[in-house]
Design an enzyme around this catalytic site. Sequence first.
Site, PDB file in Angstrom:
ATOM      1  N   LYS A 174      -0.490   3.551 -42.520  1.00 33.60           N
ATOM      2  CA  LYS A 174      -0.100   2.451 -41.621  1.00 33.60           C
ATOM      3  C   LYS A 174      -1.260   1.494 -41.400  1.00 33.60           C
ATOM      4  O   LYS A 174      -2.390   1.927 -41.245  1.00 33.60           O
ATOM      5  CB  LYS A 174       0.345   3.036 -40.278  1.00 33.60           C
ATOM      6  CG  LYS A 174       0.697   1.999 -39.232  1.00 33.60           C
ATOM      7  CD  LYS A 174       1.345   2.615 -38.009  1.00 33.60           C
ATOM      8  CE  LYS A 174       0.349   2.951 -36.943  1.00 33.60           C
ATOM      9  NZ  LYS A 174       0.943   3.543 -35.757  1.00 33.60           N
ATOM     10  N   SER A 206       6.455   3.585 -28.824  1.00 29.77           N
ATOM     11  CA  SER A 206       6.235   2.631 -27.738  1.00 29.77           C
ATOM     12  C   SER A 206       7.061   1.368 -28.003  1.00 29.77           C
ATOM     13  O   SER A 206       8.199   1.265 -27.562  1.00 29.77           O
ATOM     14  CB  SER A 206       4.740   2.340 -27.636  1.00 29.77           C
ATOM     15  OG  SER A 206       4.497   1.457 -26.568  1.00 29.77           O
ATOM     16  N   THR A 207       6.543   0.446 -28.805  1.00 26.63           N
ATOM     17  CA  THR A 207       7.338  -0.744 -29.135  1.00 26.63           C
ATOM     18  C   THR A 207       8.365  -0.422 -30.230  1.00 26.63           C
ATOM     19  O   THR A 207       9.272  -1.197 -30.474  1.00 26.63           O
ATOM     20  CB  THR A 207       6.444  -1.872 -29.682  1.00 26.63           C
ATOM     21  OG1 THR A 207       5.849  -1.417 -30.922  1.00 26.63           O
ATOM     22  CG2 THR A 207       5.352  -2.239 -28.709  1.00 26.63           C
ATOM     23  N   GLU A 248       0.855  -1.203   0.000  1.00 32.43           N
ATOM     24  CA  GLU A 248       0.000   0.000   0.000  1.00 32.43           C
ATOM     25  C   GLU A 248       0.882   1.241   0.000  1.00 32.43           C
ATOM     26  O   GLU A 248       1.995   1.232   0.530  1.00 32.43           O
ATOM     27  CB  GLU A 248      -0.903  -0.009   1.242  1.00 32.43           C
ATOM     28  CG  GLU A 248      -2.011  -1.044   1.149  1.00 32.43           C
ATOM     29  CD  GLU A 248      -2.956  -1.004   2.349  1.00 32.43           C
ATOM     30  OE1 GLU A 248      -2.755  -0.159   3.253  1.00 32.43           O
ATOM     31  OE2 GLU A 248      -3.874  -1.834   2.375  1.00 32.43           O
ATOM     32  N   ARG A 285      -4.789   6.054 -25.972  1.00 35.02           N
ATOM     33  CA  ARG A 285      -4.907   5.481 -27.316  1.00 35.02           C
ATOM     34  C   ARG A 285      -6.125   4.574 -27.494  1.00 35.02           C
ATOM     35  O   ARG A 285      -6.592   4.382 -28.594  1.00 35.02           O
ATOM     36  CB  ARG A 285      -3.604   4.753 -27.690  1.00 35.02           C
ATOM     37  CG  ARG A 285      -2.513   5.762 -28.056  1.00 35.02           C
ATOM     38  CD  ARG A 285      -1.188   5.108 -28.341  1.00 35.02           C
ATOM     39  NE  ARG A 285      -0.583   4.561 -27.145  1.00 35.02           N
ATOM     40  CZ  ARG A 285       0.519   3.817 -27.148  1.00 35.02           C
ATOM     41  NH1 ARG A 285       1.111   3.530 -28.282  1.00 35.02           N
ATOM     42  NH2 ARG A 285       1.025   3.373 -26.024  1.00 35.02           N
ATOM     43  N   GLY A 303       7.577  -0.373 -33.319  1.00 36.42           N
ATOM     44  CA  GLY A 303       7.108  -1.063 -34.530  1.00 36.42           C
ATOM     45  C   GLY A 303       6.773  -0.100 -35.660  1.00 36.42           C
ATOM     46  O   GLY A 303       7.171  -0.319 -36.815  1.00 36.42           O
TER      47      GLY A 303
HETATM   48  C1  R5P Z   1      -0.363   5.753 -32.836  1.00 36.69           C
HETATM   49  O1  R5P Z   1      -1.132   5.996 -33.680  1.00 36.69           O
HETATM   50  C2  R5P Z   1       0.768   6.648 -32.464  1.00 36.69           C
HETATM   51  O2  R5P Z   1       0.756   7.848 -33.181  1.00 36.69           O
HETATM   52  C3  R5P Z   1       2.105   5.926 -32.616  1.00 36.69           C
HETATM   53  O3  R5P Z   1       2.377   5.749 -33.991  1.00 36.69           O
HETATM   54  C4  R5P Z   1       2.102   4.596 -31.946  1.00 36.69           C
HETATM   55  O4  R5P Z   1       1.558   4.705 -30.669  1.00 36.69           O
HETATM   56  C5  R5P Z   1       3.505   4.033 -31.871  1.00 36.69           C
HETATM   57  O5  R5P Z   1       3.455   2.791 -31.267  1.00 36.69           O
HETATM   58  P1  R5P Z   1       4.576   1.706 -31.566  1.00 36.69           P
HETATM   59  O6  R5P Z   1       5.908   2.344 -31.293  1.00 36.69           O
HETATM   60  O7  R5P Z   1       4.269   0.597 -30.597  1.00 36.69           O
HETATM   61  O8  R5P Z   1       4.419   1.275 -32.985  1.00 36.69           O
END
Ligand code: R5P
Length: 287
Positions: A188, A218-219, A36, A93, A221
């Site tokens: 995309k 983020s990842t 906690e 998101r 990708g």
């Molecule tokens: C999504 O539409 C955002 O604009 C980024 O393109 C997305 O969040 C990037 O995520 P990742 O690095 O996992 O592909």
Amino acid sequence: MLVIGCPGSENLARKIANKAKASYSTLSVKKFPDGELHIRFLKDVKNKKIVLVQSFHGNINERIIQTLFAAYTAKDLKVKKVILAAPYFAYLREDKRFKPGECISARITSKLFDVFDKVFIVDPHLHRIKKIKQLFKKGVRVTSVKDIASYIKKNIKNPVIVGPDKESFQWAEAVAKLIKAKATILEKKRYTARRVHVSKIHTDLKNKNLVIVDDIISTGGTMVEALKQAKKLGPKGVYCIAVHGVFVNNALQRLKKHGKVIATNTIPGNASRIDVSGTIAEAIKNV
Ligand code: R5P
């Protein structure tokens, strides 16, 4: 005004306090043996406008609880106003129900923050929900595009700005406009959280520096796929710039193999070279 740095955001909070000519304090967060949280203000907050600076990265869920506990405690201690400055706000998101039964986390998370008198967010991921006020009643959108534009102007010659998808083109376009450069967009298709496909770039990149601008990495990708397409056109140099460098699962190391990676300091890290503290200080100074 008293600026309070929450765990993980202390450095940026100190800079913001300095630039906004406000006092600074750190939020004390400790844990009881069972996990906690124990939250405490270390300075008297009564009758003050307090600005909690909290970036929701890493241990996102715990940071949400810390911030909400702090906000309710501040109200209890009779502050004049309690304000949130979120350099990065997570959970934005998932702004629609993609599959039956799914939770629309953007709607729920934003509701939790109604306790704040104002919520400043740097470049929130607004896509299908266009305006911040449709999510946060007291929300204010702050943008880092000027900071990114001046970084490019100082450091990258002959840039062509690319947005890797429709969602992020708003950032690429705004940055390109400020530095009077060309902006282009890619298509995309996302198959899973980690697998995306990006279409070809139809722009001449000879002797140009390609700068891919996205709001979030983020990842990685999305960036990797965009880079694969871009490299085929033989640009002089390749740069990836993100407002928020989340960089999960070694994304930064993977991307560095393809080009230079730069992010703002809304999330602290090795790539966070664009300082947004001035932009945040400017936004909060008249609350
Ligand atoms: C999504 O539409 C955002 O604009 C980024 O393109 C997305 O969040 C990037 O995520 P990742 O690095 O996992 O592909």
